[in-house]
Motif scaffolding. Structure first.
Motif, PDB file in Angstrom:
ATOM      1  N   VAL A   1       0.760  -1.147   0.012  1.00 49.28           N
ATOM      2  CA  VAL A   1      -0.012  -0.065   0.089  1.00 49.28           C
ATOM      3  C   VAL A   1       0.841   1.327   0.043  1.00 49.28           C
ATOM      4  O   VAL A   1       0.648   2.021  -0.582  1.00 49.28           O
ATOM      5  CB  VAL A   1      -0.812  -0.130   1.076  1.00 49.28           C
ATOM      6  CG1 VAL A   1      -1.748   1.351   1.420  1.00 49.28           C
ATOM      7  CG2 VAL A   1      -1.742  -0.971   1.133  1.00 49.28           C
ATOM      8  N   SER A   2       1.831   1.225   0.969  1.00 51.83           N
ATOM      9  CA  SER A   2       2.778   2.282   0.842  1.00 51.83           C
ATOM     10  C   SER A   2       3.711   2.619  -0.421  1.00 51.83           C
ATOM     11  O   SER A   2       3.511   3.831  -0.819  1.00 51.83           O
ATOM     12  CB  SER A   2       3.677   2.197   2.022  1.00 51.83           C
ATOM     13  OG  SER A   2       3.275   1.628   3.199  1.00 51.83           O
ATOM     14  N   ILE A   3       4.029   1.666  -1.068  1.00 54.47           N
ATOM     15  CA  ILE A   3       4.901   1.826  -2.378  1.00 54.47           C
ATOM     16  C   ILE A   3       3.744   2.382  -3.282  1.00 54.47           C
ATOM     17  O   ILE A   3       4.099   3.379  -4.141  1.00 54.47           O
ATOM     18  CB  ILE A   3       5.404   0.523  -2.822  1.00 54.47           C
ATOM     19  CG1 ILE A   3       6.286  -0.012  -1.715  1.00 54.47           C
ATOM     20  CG2 ILE A   3       5.783   0.593  -4.307  1.00 54.47           C
ATOM     21  CD1 ILE A   3       6.935  -1.538  -2.246  1.00 54.47           C
ATOM     22  N   ALA A   4       2.665   1.945  -3.329  1.00 57.79           N
ATOM     23  CA  ALA A   4       1.555   2.210  -4.321  1.00 57.79           C
ATOM     24  C   ALA A   4       1.405   3.781  -3.925  1.00 57.79           C
ATOM     25  O   ALA A   4       1.424   4.628  -5.098  1.00 57.79           O
ATOM     26  CB  ALA A   4       0.240   1.534  -4.312  1.00 57.79           C
ATOM     27  N   LEU A   5       1.311   4.173  -2.803  1.00 55.55           N
ATOM     28  CA  LEU A   5       0.871   5.686  -2.370  1.00 55.55           C
ATOM     29  C   LEU A   5       2.092   6.570  -3.063  1.00 55.55           C
ATOM     30  O   LEU A   5       1.969   7.409  -3.665  1.00 55.55           O
ATOM     31  CB  LEU A   5       0.755   5.709  -0.881  1.00 55.55           C
ATOM     32  CG  LEU A   5       0.750   7.192  -0.540  1.00 55.55           C
ATOM     33  CD1 LEU A   5      -0.593   7.713  -0.924  1.00 55.55           C
ATOM     34  CD2 LEU A   5       0.978   7.358   1.027  1.00 55.55           C
ATOM     35  N   THR A   6       3.474   6.174  -2.498  1.00 57.57           N
ATOM     36  CA  THR A   6       4.629   6.899  -2.867  1.00 57.57           C
ATOM     37  C   THR A   6       4.644   7.146  -4.525  1.00 57.57           C
ATOM     38  O   THR A   6       5.212   8.028  -4.958  1.00 57.57           O
ATOM     39  CB  THR A   6       5.803   6.645  -2.096  1.00 57.57           C
ATOM     40  OG1 THR A   6       6.632   7.519  -2.288  1.00 57.57           O
ATOM     41  CG2 THR A   6       6.053   5.257  -2.339  1.00 57.57           C
ATOM     42  N   VAL A   7       4.700   5.638  -4.994  1.00 58.25           N
ATOM     43  CA  VAL A   7       4.813   5.755  -6.552  1.00 58.25           C
ATOM     44  C   VAL A   7       3.785   6.847  -7.292  1.00 58.25           C
ATOM     45  O   VAL A   7       4.217   7.437  -8.314  1.00 58.25           O
ATOM     46  CB  VAL A   7       5.007   4.415  -7.017  1.00 58.25           C
ATOM     47  CG1 VAL A   7       4.928   4.157  -8.582  1.00 58.25           C
ATOM     48  CG2 VAL A   7       6.075   3.606  -6.346  1.00 58.25           C
ATOM     49  N   THR A   8       2.612   6.579  -6.721  1.00 58.44           N
ATOM     50  CA  THR A   8       1.567   7.206  -7.540  1.00 58.44           C
ATOM     51  C   THR A   8       1.817   8.836  -7.257  1.00 58.44           C
ATOM     52  O   THR A   8       1.659   9.621  -8.212  1.00 58.44           O
ATOM     53  CB  THR A   8       0.085   6.867  -6.836  1.00 58.44           C
ATOM     54  OG1 THR A   8       0.099   5.722  -6.817  1.00 58.44           O
ATOM     55  CG2 THR A   8      -0.940   7.711  -7.803  1.00 58.44           C
ATOM     56  N   VAL A   9       1.913   9.249  -6.049  1.00 58.40           N
ATOM     57  CA  VAL A   9       2.144  10.695  -5.916  1.00 58.40           C
ATOM     58  C   VAL A   9       3.604  11.331  -6.425  1.00 58.40           C
ATOM     59  O   VAL A   9       3.401  12.505  -7.096  1.00 58.40           O
ATOM     60  CB  VAL A   9       2.000  11.035  -4.387  1.00 58.40           C
ATOM     61  CG1 VAL A   9       2.444  12.408  -3.830  1.00 58.40           C
ATOM     62  CG2 VAL A   9       0.766  10.496  -3.604  1.00 58.40           C
ATOM     63  N   ASP A  10       4.515  10.504  -6.093  1.00 61.69           N
ATOM     64  CA  ASP A  10       5.703  11.173  -6.527  1.00 61.69           C
ATOM     65  C   ASP A  10       6.149  11.039  -8.115  1.00 61.69           C
ATOM     66  O   ASP A  10       6.728  11.924  -8.527  1.00 61.69           O
ATOM     67  CB  ASP A  10       6.925  10.465  -5.599  1.00 61.69           C
ATOM     68  CG  ASP A  10       6.847  10.972  -4.466  1.00 61.69           C
ATOM     69  OD1 ASP A  10       6.519  12.268  -3.879  1.00 61.69           O
ATOM     70  OD2 ASP A  10       6.691  10.084  -3.445  1.00 61.69           O
ATOM     71  N   SER A  11       5.599  10.037  -8.796  1.00 61.23           N
ATOM     72  CA  SER A  11       5.574   9.913 -10.266  1.00 61.23           C
ATOM     73  C   SER A  11       4.979  11.049 -10.898  1.00 61.23           C
ATOM     74  O   SER A  11       5.569  11.820 -11.805  1.00 61.23           O
ATOM     75  CB  SER A  11       5.296   8.555 -10.739  1.00 61.23           C
ATOM     76  OG  SER A  11       5.797   7.435 -10.236  1.00 61.23           O
ATOM     77  N   PHE A  12       3.873  11.446 -10.251  1.00 60.60           N
ATOM     78  CA  PHE A  12       2.991  12.539 -10.839  1.00 60.60           C
ATOM     79  C   PHE A  12       3.721  13.950 -10.668  1.00 60.60           C
ATOM     80  O   PHE A  12       4.138  14.558 -11.515  1.00 60.60           O
ATOM     81  CB  PHE A  12       1.655  12.770 -10.168  1.00 60.60           C
ATOM     82  CG  PHE A  12       0.959  14.117 -10.348  1.00 60.60           C
ATOM     83  CD1 PHE A  12       0.376  14.362 -11.517  1.00 60.60           C
ATOM     84  CD2 PHE A  12       0.707  14.953  -9.100  1.00 60.60           C
ATOM     85  CE1 PHE A  12      -0.222  15.547 -11.682  1.00 60.60           C
ATOM     86  CE2 PHE A  12       0.248  16.143  -9.547  1.00 60.60           C
ATOM     87  CZ  PHE A  12      -0.189  16.569 -10.737  1.00 60.60           C
ATOM     88  N   PHE A  13       4.144  14.119  -9.337  1.00 56.39           N
ATOM     89  CA  PHE A  13       4.930  15.660  -9.078  1.00 56.39           C
ATOM     90  C   PHE A  13       6.439  15.523 -10.000  1.00 56.39           C
ATOM     91  O   PHE A  13       6.839  16.731 -10.071  1.00 56.39           O
ATOM     92  CB  PHE A  13       4.951  15.716  -7.616  1.00 56.39           C
ATOM     93  CG  PHE A  13       3.946  16.139  -6.904  1.00 56.39           C
ATOM     94  CD1 PHE A  13       3.312  17.448  -7.066  1.00 56.39           C
ATOM     95  CD2 PHE A  13       2.974  15.464  -6.377  1.00 56.39           C
ATOM     96  CE1 PHE A  13       2.058  18.029  -6.458  1.00 56.39           C
ATOM     97  CE2 PHE A  13       1.903  15.785  -5.677  1.00 56.39           C
ATOM     98  CZ  PHE A  13       1.621  17.027  -5.641  1.00 56.39           C
TER      99      PHE A  13
END
Ligand SMILES: *[C@@H]1O[C@H](CO)[C@@H](O)[C@H](O)[C@H]1NC(C)=O
Length: 531
Positions: A226-238
């Motif tokens: 869950v944490s990897i999904a969160l950080t990858v989604t948010v940070d790939s975007f930014f």
């Protein structure tokens, strides 16, 4: 009582915010990210205005903390602006830091509850007094370092592992698993070094029979995914790079490629001999007392010591990598101190023990005072830019170049007073409808290049040559050609404490004369001659 203790924690950290409102370079990524989240929102069309795409820094960092802080700060700033407390962007920076302080005080307040429950109210009070009289944590917990975003989940995890009634043999299994999930989340999203704390914590829980191996694996996998999904989604975007997991990239960059060593290498024992004593001050002794008298404290400190030991294997060492252990040592110290003050007052030992605790707290205050004085005066970039904004407030077409030192010591985006973005909904309006200055942060350009760019009207320049008097010879001190520039302000800042060992003999009644505060001219404001 309970509320009073929480308020004491909050007031202490808020006092540090108000006394030292500016930031340093380590804080600037998250501070500027929060600025951009607040100013532009998180739509993909506004992303091009974000600061990090122009000044990315050495490694990409996560946006998760800044997005959360931005969302929490907006209602707080809205409220403050209705009270009339906000008129400049710099006020917004203060609000953001006050909010981050609240975020971290929650963790300490939970820990205090756990301490009171297990060791009694006196230990809870001592935990708060020890924490508040120390310098580093209260000073830093409102500062936008990634480590300070990580501190709350770590503290909550410690609370879950540690909070229970004195006669309870073991923590609830649910709490153990929640703690493991939280530490996993923190390691994946905020700070990878927390993995080295998670390992010993899990081993200890298994050893004590608090949980089973396969359950830990399951919790770790779910929380990790869950944490990897969160950080990858948010940070790939930014960061506009797919896929991006900043902490994994950080490990690759710093540990695998060994880049962190370029920031300096310290001996193996540095955390134990330098960083921890500095962070803990007198808690070093008090926590040793706690460990001596109480087996539960020894088992509390075991995974923490393992963490510091494991981290010592990395050559590059910084105090902030081990900052998470300070609250845990303070629990041990509170236990030691409450044992010391509860000795029978009739005996000599009892009275001495009581005096020792009082003396340690007083010593903490003295050390914190000294640290505070030097730290408050250690943000010349912030002071200079704030002064600059005021000096030229009624001028137009100002184009100021900000030197590296100034940018690193407080000249943040929030101090770009006379240029958009403004925050009309939060009470920040342009001073003049036309004011639109250029704050130029371009790095690695020489004084000659700056002088050659006729658009630049002012420079916030660094004093390179410490031995040249700025007023005597601007060129020698700053390398800016004298024919083109006039100096309009000089800003000094803290340099060091000078130690006068002999003064105690000469003036024994004035012990404070042992330390002399020394400051030095750090930055100057230059104005183009024909402007
Ligand atoms: C800032 O200064 C540099 C160096 O003179 C120049 O190349 C750059 O265009 C300037 N930035 C702006 C926004 O004018």
């Amino acid at each position: 009582m309970s509320v009073a203790l929480d308020l004491l924690l909050l007031t202490t950290s808020w006092a540090h915010v108000l006394l030292a409102p500016y930031n340093k370079v380590e804080e600037s990524f998250n501070l500027h990210a929060t600025h951009d989240v607040l100013a532009y929102g998180i739509g993909s069309e506004s992303l091009s205005k974000y600061d990090h795409l122009v000044f990315p820094g050495a490694v990409p960092r996560t946006f998760v903390g800044s997005v959360v802080l931005g969302f929490l700060s907006r209602p707080a700033a809205f409220f403050a602006s209705h009270l009339g407390a906000i008129s400049t962007k710099a006020d917004l920076q203060v609000v953001i830091r006050l909010v981050l302080a609240v975020y971290n005080v929650i963790g300490f307040s939970l820990l205090r509850r756990a301490v009171s429950r297990r060791y009694g109210g006196a230990a809870g009070v001592l935990f708060v007094l020890i924490t508040c009289t120390q310098f580093h944590l209260p000073f830093w917990m409102s500062r936008t370092l990634p480590n300070m975003f990580a501190l709350l989940p770590v503290n909550v995890a410690v609370y879950l592992l540690w909070n229970r009634y004195p006669n309870a043999m073991r923590p609830l299994q649910r709490d153990i698993h929640l703690a493991i999930a939280l530490l996993t989340f923190t390691a994946v999203v905020f700070r990878a070094e927390i993995l080295l704390l998670l390992g010993p914590v899990v081993l200890q829980a298994l050893w004590q029979g608090y949980t089973k191996f396969w359950r830990v694996v399951k919790v770790g996998l779910i929380s990790g995914a869950v944490s990897i999904a969160l950080t990858v989604t948010v940070d790939s975007f930014f960061w506009q790079q797919w896929p991006l997991w900043p902490e994994l990239y950080g490990i690759y960059f710093n540990v695998v490629q060994g880049k962190s060593a370029e920031w300096g290498v310290s001996p193996f024992h540095s955390y134990f001999t330098a960083h921890l004593p500095n962070l803990l001050t007198t808690s070093t002794f008090l926590s040793a007392v706690g460990a001596l008298i109480d087996g539960r404290i020894r088992s509390l400190l075991l995974p923490v010591l393992a963490y510091v030991l494991l981290l010592s294997g990395l050559g590059h060492k910084e105090w902030r990598f081990v900052v998470y252990v300070v609250p845990i040592f303070n629990i041990a110290a509170a236990r030691g101190a409450s044992w010391l003050i509860s000795r029978r007052k009739g005996s000599v030992f009892g009275r001495l023990a009581f005096l020792a605790v009082a003396g340690f707290l007083a010593l903490n205050c003295v050390i914190t005072f000294i640290y505070s004085v030097s730290s408050i005066n250690n943000y010349p970039g912030g002071v200079t830019l704030a002064r600059f904004n005021e000096m030229y407030a009624d001028r137009r077409d100002v184009h100021v170049h900000i030197s590296n030192l100034a940018a690193q010591t407080g000249a943040s985006l929030f101090l770009q007073t006379h240029t958009p973005p403004y925050f009309p909904d939060l009470g920040v309006h342009p001073q003049h409808p036309t004011s639109d200055w250029v704050y130029n942060k371009t790095e690695n350009i020489t004084p000659e290049e700056i002088t050659a760019n006729r658009h630049i009207t002012h420079v916030i320049a660094e004093v390179h040559n410490r031995h040249a008097s700025v007023t005597g010879n601007v060129f020698k001190a700053t390398r800016f050609p004298k024919g083109s520039w006039v100096m309009t302000a000089v800003i000094p800042a803290f340099e060091r404490w000078r130690f006068h060992a002999g003064s105690l003999k000469l003036e024994p009644m004035k012990p404070w004369k042992v330390l002399e505060y020394v400051e030095i001219e750090k930055l100057v404001i230059l104005e183009r001659k024909e402007w």
